[in-house]
Design a protein around this motif. Structure first.
Motif, PDB file in Angstrom:
ATOM      1  N   CYS A 276      39.666  38.186  32.229  1.00 19.82           N
ATOM      2  CA  CYS A 276      40.174  39.173  33.180  1.00 19.82           C
ATOM      3  C   CYS A 276      40.523  40.520  32.552  1.00 19.82           C
ATOM      4  O   CYS A 276      41.233  41.326  33.160  1.00 19.82           O
ATOM      5  CB  CYS A 276      41.373  38.629  33.959  1.00 19.82           C
ATOM      6  N   ALA A 277      40.041  40.785  31.342  1.00 17.15           N
ATOM      7  CA  ALA A 277      40.152  42.139  30.794  1.00 17.15           C
ATOM      8  C   ALA A 277      39.289  43.081  31.637  1.00 17.15           C
ATOM      9  O   ALA A 277      38.252  42.690  32.170  1.00 17.15           O
ATOM     10  CB  ALA A 277      39.703  42.174  29.341  1.00 17.15           C
ATOM     11  N   PHE A 278      39.729  44.343  31.747  1.00 15.87           N
ATOM     12  CA  PHE A 278      39.044  45.333  32.592  1.00 15.87           C
ATOM     13  C   PHE A 278      38.776  46.568  31.753  1.00 15.87           C
ATOM     14  O   PHE A 278      39.679  47.381  31.516  1.00 15.87           O
ATOM     15  CB  PHE A 278      39.923  45.660  33.796  1.00 15.87           C
ATOM     16  N   ILE A 279      37.544  46.700  31.272  1.00 22.68           N
ATOM     17  CA  ILE A 279      37.145  47.850  30.467  1.00 22.68           C
ATOM     18  C   ILE A 279      36.327  48.757  31.369  1.00 22.68           C
ATOM     19  O   ILE A 279      35.179  48.460  31.699  1.00 22.68           O
ATOM     20  CB  ILE A 279      36.363  47.419  29.224  1.00 22.68           C
ATOM     21  N   ARG A 280      36.924  49.873  31.767  1.00 26.95           N
ATOM     22  CA  ARG A 280      36.351  50.725  32.806  1.00 26.95           C
ATOM     23  C   ARG A 280      35.225  51.629  32.312  1.00 26.95           C
ATOM     24  O   ARG A 280      34.505  52.226  33.105  1.00 26.95           O
ATOM     25  CB  ARG A 280      37.446  51.591  33.436  1.00 26.95           C
TER      26      ARG A 280
ATOM     27  N   VAL B 255      41.497  42.785  19.665  1.00 26.06           N
ATOM     28  CA  VAL B 255      41.735  41.879  20.788  1.00 26.06           C
ATOM     29  C   VAL B 255      42.090  42.694  22.020  1.00 26.06           C
ATOM     30  O   VAL B 255      43.013  43.516  21.990  1.00 26.06           O
ATOM     31  CB  VAL B 255      42.875  40.889  20.483  1.00 26.06           C
ATOM     32  N   VAL B 256      41.340  42.470  23.102  1.00 25.83           N
ATOM     33  CA  VAL B 256      41.642  43.050  24.414  1.00 25.83           C
ATOM     34  C   VAL B 256      41.971  41.873  25.323  1.00 25.83           C
ATOM     35  O   VAL B 256      41.118  41.029  25.592  1.00 25.83           O
ATOM     36  CB  VAL B 256      40.452  43.850  24.972  1.00 25.83           C
ATOM     37  N   GLY B 257      43.212  41.812  25.785  1.00 22.76           N
ATOM     38  CA  GLY B 257      43.695  40.588  26.398  1.00 22.76           C
ATOM     39  C   GLY B 257      43.640  40.524  27.906  1.00 22.76           C
ATOM     40  O   GLY B 257      43.140  41.424  28.587  1.00 22.76           O
ATOM     41  N   ASN B 258      44.170  39.447  28.407  1.00 27.05           N
ATOM     42  CA  ASN B 258      44.246  39.152  29.829  1.00 27.05           C
ATOM     43  C   ASN B 258      44.882  40.301  30.601  1.00 27.05           C
ATOM     44  O   ASN B 258      45.973  40.759  30.279  1.00 27.05           O
ATOM     45  CB  ASN B 258      45.074  37.877  30.015  1.00 27.05           C
ATOM     46  N   SER B 259      44.167  40.786  31.621  1.00 24.66           N
ATOM     47  CA  SER B 259      44.651  41.841  32.516  1.00 24.66           C
ATOM     48  C   SER B 259      44.911  43.164  31.806  1.00 24.66           C
ATOM     49  O   SER B 259      45.575  44.044  32.355  1.00 24.66           O
ATOM     50  CB  SER B 259      45.923  41.391  33.262  1.00 24.66           C
ATOM     51  N   THR B 260      44.389  43.322  30.616  1.00 28.51           N
ATOM     52  CA  THR B 260      44.467  44.611  29.926  1.00 28.51           C
ATOM     53  C   THR B 260      43.351  45.526  30.440  1.00 28.51           C
ATOM     54  O   THR B 260      42.212  45.101  30.593  1.00 28.51           O
ATOM     55  CB  THR B 260      44.357  44.425  28.409  1.00 28.51           C
ATOM     56  N   GLU B 261      43.716  46.781  30.690  1.00 27.91           N
ATOM     57  CA  GLU B 261      42.755  47.765  31.201  1.00 27.91           C
ATOM     58  C   GLU B 261      42.572  48.885  30.185  1.00 27.91           C
ATOM     59  O   GLU B 261      43.550  49.441  29.680  1.00 27.91           O
ATOM     60  CB  GLU B 261      43.256  48.345  32.530  1.00 27.91           C
ATOM     61  N   LEU B 262      41.314  49.204  29.894  1.00 27.68           N
ATOM     62  CA  LEU B 262      40.981  50.287  28.965  1.00 27.68           C
ATOM     63  C   LEU B 262      40.137  51.328  29.682  1.00 27.68           C
ATOM     64  O   LEU B 262      39.259  50.990  30.479  1.00 27.68           O
ATOM     65  CB  LEU B 262      40.186  49.768  27.768  1.00 27.68           C
ATOM     66  N   LYS B 263      40.391  52.607  29.375  1.00 28.70           N
ATOM     67  CA  LYS B 263      39.606  53.688  29.970  1.00 28.70           C
ATOM     68  C   LYS B 263      39.631  54.900  29.036  1.00 28.70           C
ATOM     69  O   LYS B 263      40.693  55.385  28.677  1.00 28.70           O
ATOM     70  CB  LYS B 263      40.181  54.037  31.343  1.00 28.70           C
ATOM     71  N   ASN B 264      38.456  55.345  28.599  1.00 29.53           N
ATOM     72  CA  ASN B 264      38.334  56.489  27.690  1.00 29.53           C
ATOM     73  C   ASN B 264      39.230  56.327  26.477  1.00 29.53           C
ATOM     74  O   ASN B 264      40.167  57.096  26.259  1.00 29.53           O
ATOM     75  CB  ASN B 264      38.647  57.808  28.401  1.00 29.53           C
TER      76      ASN B 264
ATOM     77  N   PRO C 185      46.867  42.783  23.658  1.00 29.94           N
ATOM     78  CA  PRO C 185      46.530  41.428  24.082  1.00 29.94           C
ATOM     79  C   PRO C 185      47.130  40.938  25.384  1.00 29.94           C
ATOM     80  O   PRO C 185      46.718  39.891  25.883  1.00 29.94           O
ATOM     81  CB  PRO C 185      47.046  40.582  22.906  1.00 29.94           C
ATOM     82  N   HIS C 186      48.126  41.644  25.941  1.00 30.75           N
ATOM     83  CA  HIS C 186      48.809  41.089  27.103  1.00 30.75           C
ATOM     84  C   HIS C 186      49.228  42.185  28.089  1.00 30.75           C
ATOM     85  O   HIS C 186      50.179  42.925  27.830  1.00 30.75           O
ATOM     86  CB  HIS C 186      50.072  40.329  26.683  1.00 30.75           C
ATOM     87  N   TYR C 187      48.512  42.314  29.199  1.00 31.90           N
ATOM     88  CA  TYR C 187      48.959  43.148  30.320  1.00 31.90           C
ATOM     89  C   TYR C 187      49.226  44.599  29.911  1.00 31.90           C
ATOM     90  O   TYR C 187      50.239  45.188  30.263  1.00 31.90           O
ATOM     91  CB  TYR C 187      50.217  42.546  30.967  1.00 31.90           C
ATOM     92  N   ASN C 188      48.292  45.177  29.172  1.00 29.96           N
ATOM     93  CA  ASN C 188      48.438  46.565  28.728  1.00 29.96           C
ATOM     94  C   ASN C 188      47.508  47.478  29.517  1.00 29.96           C
ATOM     95  O   ASN C 188      46.419  47.075  29.900  1.00 29.96           O
ATOM     96  CB  ASN C 188      48.113  46.699  27.239  1.00 29.96           C
ATOM     97  N   TYR C 189      47.951  48.730  29.748  1.00 28.28           N
ATOM     98  CA  TYR C 189      47.052  49.773  30.218  1.00 28.28           C
ATOM     99  C   TYR C 189      46.955  50.819  29.122  1.00 28.28           C
ATOM    100  O   TYR C 189      47.980  51.369  28.666  1.00 28.28           O
ATOM    101  CB  TYR C 189      47.540  50.449  31.505  1.00 28.28           C
TER     102      TYR C 189
END
Length: 221
Positions: A86-90, A100-109, A119-123
């Motif tokens: 469920c990681a979200f890499i936009r 490590v890109v974790g559960n519910s972590t969102e990355l953008k630019n 690793p845990h619930y990061n934006y």
């Protein structure tokens, strides 16, 4: 502004993207270059180590990507990285080796150097995270000011004009961000610094320090 120069914050031997810093002095100058750089670099990656998937998405064969993770292009996931469920890499994202890109972590630019952990619930948006930096559970970057004006960086009694509407945080090498912290727009944290949990951080935090609150930053040694 010597303290916020790229050379003061990062170890360029610890990223696949060292060349994106060419011609820049300050880290926020890199943020607008990430997208085009990914496409250029991706086309040169060795086919025996990387697979190209979708529209300008390169994933190392040794990386672990959960089937429920979303990766939008352009993006590069480097060797031995782990992208969890469920990681979200936009898009416009470089994830370094062993990161490590974790559960519910969102990355953008973003640019994550090697061995970074979110690793845990990061934006993490419009940000650069240096080698071995770590963001605790629930800590986030805020990348747009509430009044939508251009982001400025406070360094002591001086103000740096970035000219950017969107800028999250810049973390130097081996920065530790405590759980539940908010890194406000234009935050720059020097290498080997610790941020207390539940902190609201803005401006420049010196290297090798402990951030307890905005009025209490102490040297670690």
């Amino acid at each position: 502004m010597q303290r916020i120069k790229n050379s003061e914050l990062f170890d360029f031997s610890k990223t696949i993207a060292a060349e994106v810093f060419d011609g820049t002095i300050y880290p926020y100058e890199v943020l607008g270059k990430i997208s085009d750089f990914i496409v250029k670099l991706g086309e040169s990656l060795p086919l025996d180590k990387f697979d190209k998937k979708g529209d300008n998405i390169w994933i190392a064969k040794s990386a672990k990507v959960a089937p429920t993770a979303f990766i939008g292009g352009p993006a590069i996931i480097d060797e031995e990285a782990e992208v969890r469920h469920c990681a979200f890499i936009r898009g416009n994202a470089i994830v370094g080796k062993n990161s490590v890109v974790g559960n519910s972590t969102e990355l953008k630019n973003v640019l994550l150097f090697d061995n970074v952990q979110v690793p845990h619930y990061n934006y993490v948006g419009d940000s650069i995270l240096g080698y071995k930096s770590h963001m605790g559970a629930g800590s986030i970057t805020s990348n747009v000011k509430s009044d939508k004006t251009l982001v400025k960086i406070k360094v002591g009694d001086q103000t740096v004009e970035t000219g950017l509407k969107k800028m999250g945080a810049i973390l130097g090498n081996e920065v530790e961000v405590g759980c539940g912290s908010i890194l406000n727009p234009g935050t720059i944290i020097g290498s080997h610094t610790n941020i207390y949990p539940l902190s609201s951080v803005r401006g420049f935090v010196p290297e090798k320090s402990i951030y307890k609150n905005q009025n209490e930053v102490v040297n670690k040694y």
